[in-house]
Write an enzyme that holds these catalytic residues in place. Structure first.
Site, PDB file in Angstrom:
ATOM      1  N   MET A 292       9.368  28.916  37.814  1.00 17.98           N
ATOM      2  CA  MET A 292       8.449  28.277  38.766  1.00 17.98           C
ATOM      3  C   MET A 292       8.892  28.573  40.201  1.00 17.98           C
ATOM      4  SD  MET A 292       7.146  24.809  36.988  1.00 17.98           S
ATOM      5  CE  MET A 292       8.538  23.787  37.419  1.00 17.98           C
TER       6      MET A 292
ATOM      7  N   HIS B 128      17.187  30.190  42.309  1.00 25.27           N
ATOM      8  CA  HIS B 128      18.604  29.886  42.546  1.00 25.27           C
ATOM      9  C   HIS B 128      19.438  30.709  41.559  1.00 25.27           C
ATOM     10  CE1 HIS B 128      18.324  27.419  38.967  1.00 25.27           C
ATOM     11  NE2 HIS B 128      17.423  26.619  39.534  1.00 25.27           N
TER      12      HIS B 128
ATOM     13  N   LEU C 100      22.540  23.617  38.425  1.00 26.46           N
ATOM     14  CA  LEU C 100      21.601  24.070  39.455  1.00 26.46           C
ATOM     15  C   LEU C 100      20.178  23.760  39.015  1.00 26.46           C
ATOM     16  CD1 LEU C 100      24.044  25.448  40.672  1.00 26.46           C
ATOM     17  CD2 LEU C 100      22.726  27.543  40.856  1.00 26.46           C
TER      18      LEU C 100
ATOM     19  N   GLY D 127      20.818  30.060  38.855  1.00 19.52           N
ATOM     20  CA  GLY D 127      20.467  29.898  37.434  1.00 19.52           C
ATOM     21  C   GLY D 127      19.400  30.900  37.038  1.00 19.52           C
ATOM     22  N   HIS D 128      18.338  30.984  37.839  1.00 25.66           N
ATOM     23  CA  HIS D 128      17.281  31.965  37.567  1.00 25.66           C
ATOM     24  C   HIS D 128      17.862  33.389  37.586  1.00 25.66           C
ATOM     25  CE1 HIS D 128      14.836  28.674  39.682  1.00 25.66           C
ATOM     26  NE2 HIS D 128      14.332  28.704  38.455  1.00 25.66           N
TER      27      HIS D 128
ATOM     28  N   ASP E 159      17.518  23.584  30.118  1.00 23.85           N
ATOM     29  CA  ASP E 159      16.288  22.944  29.637  1.00 23.85           C
ATOM     30  C   ASP E 159      16.244  23.085  28.115  1.00 23.85           C
ATOM     31  OD1 ASP E 159      14.852  22.222  32.253  1.00 23.85           O
ATOM     32  OD2 ASP E 159      15.524  24.267  32.560  1.00 23.85           O
TER      33      ASP E 159
ATOM     34  N   GLN F  82       1.868  21.402  33.318  1.00 24.84           N
ATOM     35  CA  GLN F  82       3.076  20.748  32.824  1.00 24.84           C
ATOM     36  C   GLN F  82       3.543  19.603  33.719  1.00 24.84           C
ATOM     37  OE1 GLN F  82       5.395  24.543  33.022  1.00 24.84           O
ATOM     38  NE2 GLN F  82       7.064  23.253  33.744  1.00 24.84           N
TER      39      GLN F  82
ATOM     40  N   VAL G 142      24.052  27.451  34.632  1.00 25.90           N
ATOM     41  CA  VAL G 142      24.852  27.734  35.836  1.00 25.90           C
ATOM     42  C   VAL G 142      25.017  26.429  36.612  1.00 25.90           C
ATOM     43  CG1 VAL G 142      24.968  29.055  37.979  1.00 25.90           C
ATOM     44  CG2 VAL G 142      23.978  30.094  35.918  1.00 25.90           C
TER      45      VAL G 142
HETATM   46  P1  AMP Z   1      12.220  26.604  36.370  1.00 27.05           P
HETATM   47  O1  AMP Z   1      11.874  27.511  37.499  1.00 27.05           O
HETATM   48  O2  AMP Z   1      12.971  25.388  36.801  1.00 27.05           O
HETATM   49  O3  AMP Z   1      11.065  26.329  35.436  1.00 27.05           O
HETATM   50  O4  AMP Z   1      13.271  27.404  35.493  1.00 27.05           O
HETATM   51  C1  AMP Z   1      12.994  28.707  35.035  1.00 27.05           C
HETATM   52  C2  AMP Z   1      14.044  29.099  34.032  1.00 27.05           C
HETATM   53  O5  AMP Z   1      15.328  29.036  34.627  1.00 27.05           O
HETATM   54  C3  AMP Z   1      14.077  28.169  32.819  1.00 27.05           C
HETATM   55  O6  AMP Z   1      14.289  28.946  31.655  1.00 27.05           O
HETATM   56  C4  AMP Z   1      15.250  27.288  33.120  1.00 27.05           C
HETATM   57  O7  AMP Z   1      15.861  26.752  31.960  1.00 27.05           O
HETATM   58  C5  AMP Z   1      16.181  28.261  33.816  1.00 27.05           C
HETATM   59  N1  AMP Z   1      17.168  27.535  34.605  1.00 27.05           N
HETATM   60  C6  AMP Z   1      16.933  26.535  35.487  1.00 27.05           C
HETATM   61  N2  AMP Z   1      18.092  26.057  35.980  1.00 27.05           N
HETATM   62  C7  AMP Z   1      19.092  26.759  35.377  1.00 27.05           C
HETATM   63  C8  AMP Z   1      20.520  26.729  35.456  1.00 27.05           C
HETATM   64  N3  AMP Z   1      21.154  25.884  36.249  1.00 27.05           N
HETATM   65  N4  AMP Z   1      21.204  27.608  34.696  1.00 27.05           N
HETATM   66  C9  AMP Z   1      20.567  28.475  33.878  1.00 27.05           C
HETATM   67  N5  AMP Z   1      19.225  28.552  33.761  1.00 27.05           N
HETATM   68  C10 AMP Z   1      18.495  27.708  34.494  1.00 27.05           C
END
Ligand code: AMP
Length: 282
Positions: A27, A31, A181, A33-34, A147, A58, A173
């Site tokens: 989304m 950061h 994160l 994590g992404h 998640d 969602q 991460v």
């Molecule tokens: P989001 O943009 O928050 O929907 O996350 C997109 C993807 O990044 C999803 O698969 C999340 O699980 C993953 N994600 C978000 N935060 C982290 C993190 N801290 N470490 C690893 N993956 C992450």
């Protein structure tokens, strides 16, 4: 990196001889994590696609859809530097055109914990991911272990709809103090941010207690809960099977310590796998 905005362009850009493709749905508000997902996809595939789509389906009516952080220029730079070949960034009408009516209901795994607190959330996640998989056509899709219930839901959806995609999970991460994160961490006040690592600490505590041989589930959870102090408030803390999100029969082999806290109006989630088997499942 090619940026595509329409379903048709995304399909064209991700077809062709260079295979396999790895896909990283997000989304935005990118950061580290992404970027860990993008790095894994880069290592394991010939080409990488990412998407940025803040999916209205969602979000509940009282949730943060309108104010969800958006940082498109910075996100593009970060994904390009991470070696992403194609970035799909559709607007809402591309994904949900007039007349849109079909959704994907992932069943019971989507009804507990996050699904109970956010009715319809996982229907939104399952629907958009099924659509994105169909558009991008990647052999592999990368998701974050943070998640964990989303991973469980998508495993169910992929199996039940026979979707031709291999879901791969990347470890969470964290900041140096343990906080996972999240794009939503920007919502935290200084006091909430300082308190927030207690969620991970509580989950790490209960995971370690199980690993050390304890089986008194309720007592362990109660001890972990005592670590969640103001300004945090517990939303839930539990030990579950990472595939079904039901209570686990065998705590040691296949459980995941999951938890969520409120910090003001922001809700944080996290989890810690008990064993390598649980980590693989999550
Ligand atoms: P989001 O943009 O928050 O929907 O996350 C997109 C993807 O990044 C999803 O698969 C999340 O699980 C993953 N994600 C978000 N935060 C982290 C993190 N801290 N470490 C690893 N993956 C992450």
């Amino acid at each position: 990196m090619r940026i595509v905005r329409t379903v048709r362009e995304a399909r064209e850009a991700t077809r062709g001889a260079r295979r396999p493709w790895g896909f990283v749905p997000t989304m935005g508000a990118v950061h580290a994590g992404h970027l860990a997902l993008a790095a894994r996809a880069r290592e394991e595939n010939s080409a990488v696609a990412a998407s940025i789509f803040v999916n209205p389906l969602q979000f509940g009516p009282d949730e943060d859809f309108a104010r969800y952080p958006r940082a498109f220029a910075d996100d593009c730079a970060a994904f390009a530097a991470a070696g992403v070949d194609v970035l799909f960034a559709p607007d809402v009408e591309q994904i949900y055109p007039d007349g849109f009516a079909t959704t994907v209901d992932p069943g019971p795994v989507g009804d507990v914990f996050e699904g109970a607190l956010r009715p319809g959330h996982f229907r939104g996640v399952a629907t958009v991911c099924a659509k994105l998989f169909a558009v991008v056509g990647a052999e592999r899709a990368y998701f974050g272990a943070k998640d964990a219930q989303q991973v469980a839901v998508l495993r169910r959806v992929i199996a039940d709809l026979s979707l031709p995609v291999d879901l791969r999970v990347v470890p969470t991460v964290r900041e140096a103090d343990g906080l996972a994160l999240s794009s939503r961490n920007v919502y935290l006040s200084a006091g909430e941010r300082a308190a927030a690592p207690a969620l991970y600490a509580a989950l790490a505590y209960v995971a370690e207690a199980v690993r050390s041989g304890r089986r008194d589930r309720e007592a362990m959870l109660a001890e972990a809960r005592r670590r969640i102090v103001a300004p945090l408030r517990e939303a839930y803390l539990d030990l579950v099977d990472p595939l079904t999100f039901r209570p686990t029969a065998d705590l040691a082999k296949a459980s995941l310590a999951i938890g969520s806290v409120w910090a003001g109006t922001t809700r944080l989630i996290d989890n810690v796998p008990i064993s390598a088997a649980a980590e693989r499942a999550a």
